[in-house]
Design an enzyme around this catalytic site. Structure first.
Site, PDB file in Angstrom:
ATOM      1  N   LYS A 183       0.832  -1.224   0.000  1.00  0.00           N
ATOM      2  CA  LYS A 183       0.000   0.000   0.000  1.00  0.00           C
ATOM      3  C   LYS A 183       0.857   1.261   0.000  1.00  0.00           C
ATOM      4  O   LYS A 183       0.571   2.210  -0.717  1.00  0.00           O
ATOM      5  CB  LYS A 183      -0.869   0.047   1.253  1.00  0.00           C
ATOM      6  CG  LYS A 183      -2.167  -0.634   1.145  1.00  0.00           C
ATOM      7  CD  LYS A 183      -3.176  -0.174   2.202  1.00  0.00           C
ATOM      8  CE  LYS A 183      -2.680   0.133   3.582  1.00  0.00           C
ATOM      9  NZ  LYS A 183      -2.306  -1.005   4.390  1.00  0.00           N
TER      10      LYS A 183
ATOM     11  N   ARG B  21     -10.111   2.257   9.309  1.00  0.00           N
ATOM     12  CA  ARG B  21      -9.836   0.878   9.713  1.00  0.00           C
ATOM     13  C   ARG B  21     -11.048   0.248  10.392  1.00  0.00           C
ATOM     14  O   ARG B  21     -11.054  -0.949  10.619  1.00  0.00           O
ATOM     15  CB  ARG B  21      -8.685   0.824  10.725  1.00  0.00           C
ATOM     16  CG  ARG B  21      -7.325   1.194  10.192  1.00  0.00           C
ATOM     17  CD  ARG B  21      -6.650  -0.002   9.567  1.00  0.00           C
ATOM     18  NE  ARG B  21      -5.352  -0.352  10.100  1.00  0.00           N
ATOM     19  CZ  ARG B  21      -4.205   0.271   9.813  1.00  0.00           C
ATOM     20  NH1 ARG B  21      -4.196   1.299   9.020  1.00  0.00           N
ATOM     21  NH2 ARG B  21      -3.068  -0.165  10.319  1.00  0.00           N
TER      22      ARG B  21
ATOM     23  N   ARG C  77      10.880  -6.352   4.203  1.00  0.00           N
ATOM     24  CA  ARG C  77      10.525  -4.931   4.154  1.00  0.00           C
ATOM     25  C   ARG C  77      11.516  -4.085   4.968  1.00  0.00           C
ATOM     26  O   ARG C  77      11.880  -4.451   6.078  1.00  0.00           O
ATOM     27  CB  ARG C  77       9.105  -4.749   4.695  1.00  0.00           C
ATOM     28  CG  ARG C  77       8.588  -3.343   4.530  1.00  0.00           C
ATOM     29  CD  ARG C  77       7.104  -3.323   4.449  1.00  0.00           C
ATOM     30  NE  ARG C  77       6.474  -3.090   5.735  1.00  0.00           N
ATOM     31  CZ  ARG C  77       5.255  -2.598   5.863  1.00  0.00           C
ATOM     32  NH1 ARG C  77       4.535  -2.297   4.798  1.00  0.00           N
ATOM     33  NH2 ARG C  77       4.739  -2.431   7.047  1.00  0.00           N
TER      34      ARG C  77
ATOM     35  N   ARG D  26      10.899  -2.053  10.737  1.00  0.00           N
ATOM     36  CA  ARG D  26       9.982  -1.502  11.737  1.00  0.00           C
ATOM     37  C   ARG D  26       9.639  -2.538  12.802  1.00  0.00           C
ATOM     38  O   ARG D  26       9.509  -3.711  12.513  1.00  0.00           O
ATOM     39  CB  ARG D  26       8.694  -1.032  11.046  1.00  0.00           C
ATOM     40  CG  ARG D  26       8.823   0.334  10.492  1.00  0.00           C
ATOM     41  CD  ARG D  26       7.683   0.754   9.611  1.00  0.00           C
ATOM     42  NE  ARG D  26       6.417   0.067   9.818  1.00  0.00           N
ATOM     43  CZ  ARG D  26       5.354   0.281   9.033  1.00  0.00           C
ATOM     44  NH1 ARG D  26       5.429   1.129   8.033  1.00  0.00           N
ATOM     45  NH2 ARG D  26       4.238  -0.360   9.252  1.00  0.00           N
TER      46      ARG D  26
ATOM     47  N   ARG E 241      -1.436  -8.333  13.545  1.00  0.00           N
ATOM     48  CA  ARG E 241      -1.972  -7.253  12.705  1.00  0.00           C
ATOM     49  C   ARG E 241      -2.832  -7.821  11.572  1.00  0.00           C
ATOM     50  O   ARG E 241      -3.862  -7.252  11.222  1.00  0.00           O
ATOM     51  CB  ARG E 241      -0.828  -6.422  12.117  1.00  0.00           C
ATOM     52  CG  ARG E 241      -0.159  -5.533  13.137  1.00  0.00           C
ATOM     53  CD  ARG E 241       1.069  -4.887  12.581  1.00  0.00           C
ATOM     54  NE  ARG E 241       0.776  -3.943  11.529  1.00  0.00           N
ATOM     55  CZ  ARG E 241       1.635  -3.560  10.601  1.00  0.00           C
ATOM     56  NH1 ARG E 241       2.849  -4.058  10.578  1.00  0.00           N
ATOM     57  NH2 ARG E 241       1.292  -2.678   9.699  1.00  0.00           N
TER      58      ARG E 241
HETATM   59  P1  AMP Z   1       0.123   1.093   9.382  1.00  0.00           P
HETATM   60  O1  AMP Z   1       1.415   1.817   9.162  1.00  0.00           O
HETATM   61  O2  AMP Z   1      -1.007   1.672   8.593  1.00  0.00           O
HETATM   62  O3  AMP Z   1       0.256  -0.379   9.209  1.00  0.00           O
HETATM   63  O4  AMP Z   1      -0.277   1.338  10.918  1.00  0.00           O
HETATM   64  C1  AMP Z   1       0.554   0.916  11.968  1.00  0.00           C
HETATM   65  C2  AMP Z   1      -0.244   0.891  13.252  1.00  0.00           C
HETATM   66  O5  AMP Z   1      -0.759   2.192  13.533  1.00  0.00           O
HETATM   67  C3  AMP Z   1      -1.474  -0.005  13.239  1.00  0.00           C
HETATM   68  O6  AMP Z   1      -1.161  -1.337  13.523  1.00  0.00           O
HETATM   69  C4  AMP Z   1      -2.332   0.636  14.313  1.00  0.00           C
HETATM   70  O7  AMP Z   1      -1.874   0.294  15.607  1.00  0.00           O
HETATM   71  C5  AMP Z   1      -2.075   2.119  14.108  1.00  0.00           C
HETATM   72  N1  AMP Z   1      -3.043   2.709  13.146  1.00  0.00           N
HETATM   73  C6  AMP Z   1      -2.771   3.219  11.911  1.00  0.00           C
HETATM   74  N2  AMP Z   1      -3.882   3.687  11.319  1.00  0.00           N
HETATM   75  C7  AMP Z   1      -4.897   3.474  12.185  1.00  0.00           C
HETATM   76  C8  AMP Z   1      -6.300   3.715  12.138  1.00  0.00           C
HETATM   77  N3  AMP Z   1      -6.893   4.249  11.064  1.00  0.00           N
HETATM   78  N4  AMP Z   1      -7.032   3.361  13.228  1.00  0.00           N
HETATM   79  C9  AMP Z   1      -6.450   2.823  14.314  1.00  0.00           C
HETATM   80  N5  AMP Z   1      -5.147   2.542  14.413  1.00  0.00           N
HETATM   81  C10 AMP Z   1      -4.349   2.864  13.368  1.00  0.00           C
END
Ligand code: AMP
Length: 232
Positions: A13, A88, A127, A160, A171
């Site tokens: 993404k 989400r 990654r 990360r 996740r």
């Molecule tokens: P990502 O980089 O989008 O995979 O997000 C990493 C982490 O940030 C996720 O596993 C959540 O803990 C938090 N996070 C990111 N976006 C959201 C969202 N829209 N709602 C809730 N938690 C989020």
């Protein structure tokens, strides 16, 4: 144009968001990146989000909604924007619908990258991310020109914390449980499902094709229900 980019963690993404953003000249907004920036800056919001993110759970809707509303009210979003990692939850989707309406934006267009779980787990171990410009590399599909170093600014790439396998699997579970209702929420809107188990360049070409074709067609004809995916 408001684009929502969906796909499981590790599906590419971030890469597609960057390519689309450059091509359409609209900002790409990742709530995950925003939360990580808060953590790095040591803000109260960052401290609240830290343990939740480390365990693979979701940060509370109120926190993320407030953060997002502030971000899309900024001038660089006036011609549209792309959201990566938001909404989400159904609550976030309902909030976003109202926010878009109130702010005079058109309904969102949904782009869903679909990748089998096995392929995802393999990808995650390869990654890497640049700590400075946040660019994401994949050692398999999009390696940096020099190993371990960002092409754009020369910073040392890192893995990360939330990409560790046990956190990653949590996740994925969270993603599966929460995303289906969110996608169902958008079933009457423009929805495009795109196979994400191919090279980033190939996927981007398909997304570009979808967006170009939709400009040439009325919105009603371009729509696809969630139960009848358009695999491009
Ligand atoms: P990502 O980089 O989008 O995979 O997000 C990493 C982490 O940030 C996720 O596993 C959540 O803990 C938090 N996070 C990111 N976006 C959201 C969202 N829209 N709602 C809730 N938690 C989020």
């Amino acid at each position: 144009m408001v684009l929502l980019l969906f796909g499981p963690p590790g599906c590419g993404k971030g890469t597609q968001a960057r390519l689309i953003s450059n091509s359409l000249k609209i900002p790409s907004i990742s709530t995950g990146e925003m939360l990580r920036a808060e953590m790095q800056a040591g803000t109260e919001l960052g401290r609240m989000a830290q343990s939740i993110m480390a365990s693979g759970g979701l940060v509370g809707d109120d926190i993320v909604n407030t953060m997002l509303a502030a971000r899309i009210s900024r001038p660089d979003c006036s011609a549209g924007f792309l959201l990566d990692g938001y909404p989400r939850t159904v609550e976030q989707a309902v909030f976003l619908d109202g926010l878009l309406r109130r702010s005079g934006f058109p309904p969102a267009i949904i782009l869903h990258l679909d990748v089998p779980t096995d392929a995802l787990v393999g990808r995650m171990t390869s990654r890497r991310q640049c700590p400075q410009c946040k660019r994401i590399y994949n050692l398999l599909h999009e390696p940096p020109k020099s190993p371990g170093v960002c092409d754009d600014d020369g910073a040392a790439l890192f893995t990360r914390k939330d990409d560790r396998e046990e956190v990653f699997r949590e996740r994925l579970r969270t993603y599966d449980n929460l995303t289906q209702p969110v996608l169902a929420h958008y079933q009457d809107q423009e929805y495009y499902q795109i196979r994400g188990d191919r090279s980033p360049a190939y996927i981007f070409e398909e997304i570009t094709g979808v967006l170009e074709r939709r400009v040439e067609r009325p919105v009603e004809q371009a729509s696809r229900p969630v139960s009848e995916p358009l695999t491009c």
